[in-house]
Design an enzyme around this catalytic site. Structure first.
Site, PDB file in Angstrom:
ATOM      1  N   CYS A  53       0.791  -1.056   0.007  1.00 15.24           N
ATOM      2  CA  CYS A  53       0.068   0.102  -0.040  1.00 15.24           C
ATOM      3  C   CYS A  53       0.845   1.049   0.036  1.00 15.24           C
ATOM      4  O   CYS A  53       1.804   1.381   0.740  1.00 15.24           O
ATOM      5  CB  CYS A  53      -0.954   0.010   1.289  1.00 15.24           C
ATOM      6  SG  CYS A  53      -1.784   1.667   1.497  1.00 15.24           S
ATOM      7  N   ASP A  60      -0.108  -5.960   0.227  1.00 15.01           N
ATOM      8  CA  ASP A  60      -1.525  -5.952  -0.458  1.00 15.01           C
ATOM      9  C   ASP A  60      -1.260  -7.509  -1.006  1.00 15.01           C
ATOM     10  O   ASP A  60      -0.257  -7.847  -1.627  1.00 15.01           O
ATOM     11  CB  ASP A  60      -1.921  -4.943  -1.486  1.00 15.01           C
ATOM     12  CG  ASP A  60      -2.309  -3.805  -0.719  1.00 15.01           C
ATOM     13  OD1 ASP A  60      -3.103  -3.643   0.344  1.00 15.01           O
ATOM     14  OD2 ASP A  60      -1.917  -2.670  -0.976  1.00 15.01           O
ATOM     15  N   SER A  77       9.342 -16.816 -19.411  1.00 19.70           N
ATOM     16  CA  SER A  77       8.459 -16.830 -17.927  1.00 19.70           C
ATOM     17  C   SER A  77       9.183 -16.575 -16.768  1.00 19.70           C
ATOM     18  O   SER A  77       8.785 -15.906 -15.828  1.00 19.70           O
ATOM     19  CB  SER A  77       7.936 -18.442 -17.758  1.00 19.70           C
ATOM     20  OG  SER A  77       8.920 -19.035 -18.011  1.00 19.70           O
TER      21      SER A  77
END
Length: 155
Positions: A53, A60, A77
């Site tokens: 946050c 979060d 990837s």
């Protein structure tokens, strides 16, 4: 068997790689699409995505689903994983994280189409889901539902 020379320019695959300290420092690498001209969907799911946050510094958590129809390039990837984990120490609102991931992938890959679903776990009792899509999906490509249910809490 694929042509091994397509991997020659990669700097992160096959060895130890330091974790980028920010999304800006993260290097997204790409490889040539082995099926150029064929429309197909690539999906990445990151069910343990974290960021901070920007106000409180508290973590979060989100479940991200990234779908794209490749053009000439595929994202490598391992570099995507490092890019996504670079958000761990990055302060940004849910909307900024979700959309910036999609836009960075768009810029690096020039896909035919891309979408991202950011299914964020509740903050202050309210879950926030953020969705981005680059436009209409290409005709004839099977694009399944992202398969992440809306947050229902315990019941």
């Amino acid at each position: 068997m694929s042509d091994p020379t397509i991997y020659q320019g990669l700097t992160q695959l096959g060895g130890r790689t330091e974790q980028p300290q920010s999304p800006e420092q993260a290097v997204l690498e790409r490889v040539p699409n082995p099926h150029p001209g064929t429309q197909y969907l690539v999906r990445f799911a990151a069910p343990e995505f974290t960021s901070l946050c920007p106000i409180t510094g508290q973590p979060d958590f989100a479940h991200l689903v990234i779908d794209y129809v490749p053009g000439d390039w595929l994202v490598e990837s391992k570099s995507l994983k490092l890019f996504l984990t670079s958000f761990r120490n990055h302060g940004a609102f849910h909307e900024a994280c979700t959309v910036s991931i999609a836009k960075r992938l768009e810029a690096e890959l020039s896909p035919q189409w891309i979408r991202i679903g950011g299914y964020w776990y509740p903050r202050g009792g309210i879950p926030i889901d953020v969705f981005y899509q680059s436009g209409e999906p290409p005709k004839g490509v099977w694009i399944p539902d992202q398969g992440v249910a809306s947050y229902r809490g315990r019941g």
